[in-house]
Design a protein around this motif. Structure first.
Motif, PDB file in Angstrom:
ATOM      1  N   LEU A  98       0.870  -1.165   0.000  1.00  0.00           N
ATOM      2  CA  LEU A  98       0.000   0.000   0.000  1.00  0.00           C
ATOM      3  C   LEU A  98       0.910   1.218   0.000  1.00  0.00           C
ATOM      4  CD1 LEU A  98      -2.388  -1.109   2.903  1.00  0.00           C
ATOM      5  CD2 LEU A  98      -2.793  -1.366   0.448  1.00  0.00           C
ATOM      6  N   HIS A  99       0.812   2.046  -1.029  1.00  0.00           N
ATOM      7  CA  HIS A  99       1.618   3.267  -1.069  1.00  0.00           C
ATOM      8  C   HIS A  99       0.737   4.431  -0.668  1.00  0.00           C
ATOM      9  CE1 HIS A  99       5.135   2.152  -3.932  1.00  0.00           C
ATOM     10  NE2 HIS A  99       4.639   1.037  -3.446  1.00  0.00           N
ATOM     11  N   CYS A 100       1.089   5.134   0.396  1.00  0.00           N
ATOM     12  CA  CYS A 100       0.337   6.339   0.752  1.00  0.00           C
ATOM     13  C   CYS A 100       0.885   7.497  -0.084  1.00  0.00           C
ATOM     14  CB  CYS A 100       0.435   6.658   2.239  1.00  0.00           C
ATOM     15  SG  CYS A 100      -0.424   8.200   2.634  1.00  0.00           S
ATOM     16  N   VAL A 101       0.005   8.141  -0.853  1.00  0.00           N
ATOM     17  CA  VAL A 101       0.455   9.202  -1.751  1.00  0.00           C
ATOM     18  C   VAL A 101       0.704  10.498  -0.984  1.00  0.00           C
ATOM     19  CG1 VAL A 101      -0.688   8.249  -3.790  1.00  0.00           C
ATOM     20  CG2 VAL A 101      -1.926   9.868  -2.338  1.00  0.00           C
ATOM     21  N   GLY A 138      -3.012   5.146  -2.320  1.00  0.00           N
ATOM     22  CA  GLY A 138      -4.126   5.808  -1.655  1.00  0.00           C
ATOM     23  C   GLY A 138      -3.652   6.586  -0.457  1.00  0.00           C
ATOM     24  N   LEU A 139      -4.533   6.724   0.513  1.00  0.00           N
ATOM     25  CA  LEU A 139      -4.205   7.475   1.725  1.00  0.00           C
ATOM     26  C   LEU A 139      -4.229   6.529   2.915  1.00  0.00           C
ATOM     27  CD1 LEU A 139      -6.405  10.662   1.179  1.00  0.00           C
ATOM     28  CD2 LEU A 139      -3.912  10.530   1.070  1.00  0.00           C
ATOM     29  N   CYS A 140      -3.200   6.577   3.716  1.00  0.00           N
ATOM     30  CA  CYS A 140      -3.178   5.743   4.913  1.00  0.00           C
ATOM     31  C   CYS A 140      -4.134   6.338   5.949  1.00  0.00           C
ATOM     32  CB  CYS A 140      -1.763   5.603   5.467  1.00  0.00           C
ATOM     33  SG  CYS A 140      -1.134   7.069   6.282  1.00  0.00           S
ATOM     34  N   ASP A 141      -4.319   5.589   7.016  1.00  0.00           N
ATOM     35  CA  ASP A 141      -5.248   5.999   8.051  1.00  0.00           C
ATOM     36  C   ASP A 141      -4.901   7.370   8.610  1.00  0.00           C
ATOM     37  OD1 ASP A 141      -7.555   5.038   9.093  1.00  0.00           O
ATOM     38  OD2 ASP A 141      -6.616   4.375  10.967  1.00  0.00           O
ATOM     39  N   LYS A 142      -3.616   7.561   8.884  1.00  0.00           N
ATOM     40  CA  LYS A 142      -3.176   8.821   9.469  1.00  0.00           C
ATOM     41  C   LYS A 142      -3.459   9.998   8.545  1.00  0.00           C
ATOM     42  CE  LYS A 142       0.687   6.858  11.025  1.00  0.00           C
ATOM     43  NZ  LYS A 142       2.135   6.752  11.075  1.00  0.00           N
ATOM     44  N   CYS A 143      -3.235   9.771   7.245  1.00  0.00           N
ATOM     45  CA  CYS A 143      -3.392  10.872   6.296  1.00  0.00           C
ATOM     46  C   CYS A 143      -4.854  11.144   5.941  1.00  0.00           C
ATOM     47  CB  CYS A 143      -2.586  10.607   5.038  1.00  0.00           C
ATOM     48  SG  CYS A 143      -0.816  10.581   5.370  1.00  0.00           S
ATOM     49  N   SER A 144      -5.688  10.105   6.010  1.00  0.00           N
ATOM     50  CA  SER A 144      -7.088  10.383   5.691  1.00  0.00           C
ATOM     51  C   SER A 144      -7.856  10.887   6.915  1.00  0.00           C
ATOM     52  CB  SER A 144      -7.783   9.167   5.063  1.00  0.00           C
ATOM     53  OG  SER A 144      -7.551   8.022   5.833  1.00  0.00           O
ATOM     54  N   ASN A 145      -7.311  10.688   8.103  1.00  0.00           N
ATOM     55  CA  ASN A 145      -7.901  11.257   9.324  1.00  0.00           C
ATOM     56  C   ASN A 145      -6.856  12.031  10.102  1.00  0.00           C
ATOM     57  OD1 ASN A 145     -10.516   9.729   9.142  1.00  0.00           O
ATOM     58  ND2 ASN A 145      -9.092   8.007   9.332  1.00  0.00           N
ATOM     59  N   PRO A 146      -6.462  13.191   9.585  1.00  0.00           N
ATOM     60  CA  PRO A 146      -5.355  13.925  10.219  1.00  0.00           C
ATOM     61  C   PRO A 146      -5.634  14.267  11.680  1.00  0.00           C
ATOM     62  CG  PRO A 146      -6.057  14.993   8.187  1.00  0.00           C
ATOM     63  CD  PRO A 146      -7.068  13.927   8.480  1.00  0.00           C
ATOM     64  N   GLY A 147      -6.919  14.304  12.054  1.00  0.00           N
ATOM     65  CA  GLY A 147      -7.276  14.607  13.446  1.00  0.00           C
ATOM     66  C   GLY A 147      -6.923  13.496  14.391  1.00  0.00           C
ATOM     67  N   ASN A 148      -6.884  12.271  13.874  1.00  0.00           N
ATOM     68  CA  ASN A 148      -6.595  11.109  14.709  1.00  0.00           C
ATOM     69  C   ASN A 148      -5.097  10.981  14.945  1.00  0.00           C
ATOM     70  OD1 ASN A 148      -9.222  10.433  14.731  1.00  0.00           O
ATOM     71  ND2 ASN A 148      -9.006   8.538  13.543  1.00  0.00           N
ATOM     72  N   VAL A 149      -4.635  11.393  16.077  1.00  0.00           N
ATOM     73  CA  VAL A 149      -3.214  11.199  16.356  1.00  0.00           C
ATOM     74  C   VAL A 149      -3.081   9.822  17.003  1.00  0.00           C
ATOM     75  CG1 VAL A 149      -1.186  12.109  17.514  1.00  0.00           C
ATOM     76  CG2 VAL A 149      -2.941  13.655  16.657  1.00  0.00           C
ATOM     77  N   SER A 150      -2.414   8.928  16.302  1.00  0.00           N
ATOM     78  CA  SER A 150      -2.282   7.578  16.865  1.00  0.00           C
ATOM     79  C   SER A 150      -1.215   7.580  17.945  1.00  0.00           C
ATOM     80  CB  SER A 150      -1.957   6.577  15.752  1.00  0.00           C
ATOM     81  OG  SER A 150      -0.814   7.003  15.063  1.00  0.00           O
ATOM     82  N   PRO A 151      -1.387   6.721  18.924  1.00  0.00           N
ATOM     83  CA  PRO A 151      -0.465   6.735  20.074  1.00  0.00           C
ATOM     84  C   PRO A 151       0.966   6.418  19.669  1.00  0.00           C
ATOM     85  CG  PRO A 151      -1.906   4.799  20.122  1.00  0.00           C
ATOM     86  CD  PRO A 151      -2.391   5.658  19.009  1.00  0.00           C
TER      87      PRO A 151
END
Ligand SMILES: [Zn+2]
Ligand SMILES: [Zn+2]
Length: 151
Positions: A98-101, A138-151
């Motif tokens: 999976l390549h995050c663009v 596509g967009l990884c989780d972090k990039c598609s939900n910039p508000g979600n700061v993962s621990p």
């Protein structure tokens, strides 16, 4: 990483080096250990920064040449990146990417169906397929939900 797994990887590494008459030096070991521990499909630059911590005198060139040699003899894989900096993959078993663009991260994933992709006849006619990998952009989780700061 489990100790057993690490040992068997190292054993594998040493065998592949010996098979190709490549001397197992402490620097090459360090470069190998570093890439096996990495989950980010690192560039030469990332690898250089990390290996330098252990071998302050190592040159960028040495790291670069070593990684390319590793790729040549099948110890690591070159990632399918065109135009950008080369990236290396310690996982030489069949897997997909999976390549995050947005952040350029590359994530591994496995899928049995993709492993056994059927190559269309018209492709086979003019091309001998050696390996195949599915790349999803596509967009990884972090990039598609910039508000979600993962621990
Ligand atoms: Zn991303
Ligand atoms: Zn990979």
């Amino acid at each position: 990483m489990q100790e057993n797994e690490a040992n068997s990887l190292l054993q594998d590494f040493i065998e592949k080096c010996q098979m190709h008459n490549l001397k197992v030096t402490p620097q090459r070991m360090a470069i190998y250990r570093e890439i096996v521990d990495s989950t980010e499909h690192p560039t030469v630059d990332t690898m250089f920064q990390n290996v330098k911590k252990e071998f302050p005198n190592i040159s960028y060139d040495t790291v670069s040449r070593t990684l390319l040699t590793f790729a040549e003899i099948g110890i690591v894989d070159l990632v399918e990146v065109y135009g950008g900096a080369k990236r290396f993959d310690p996982n030489v078993a069949t897997h997909h990417h999976l390549h995050c663009v947005s952040c350029s991260n590359i994530y591994d994933f496995r899928n049995d169906e993709y492993n056994n992709l059927e190559i269309p006849d018209h492709v086979r006619q003019g091309f001998t397929v050696l390996t195949s990998r599915v790349v999803l952009k596509g967009l990884c989780d972090k990039c598609s939900n910039p508000g979600n700061v993962s621990p």
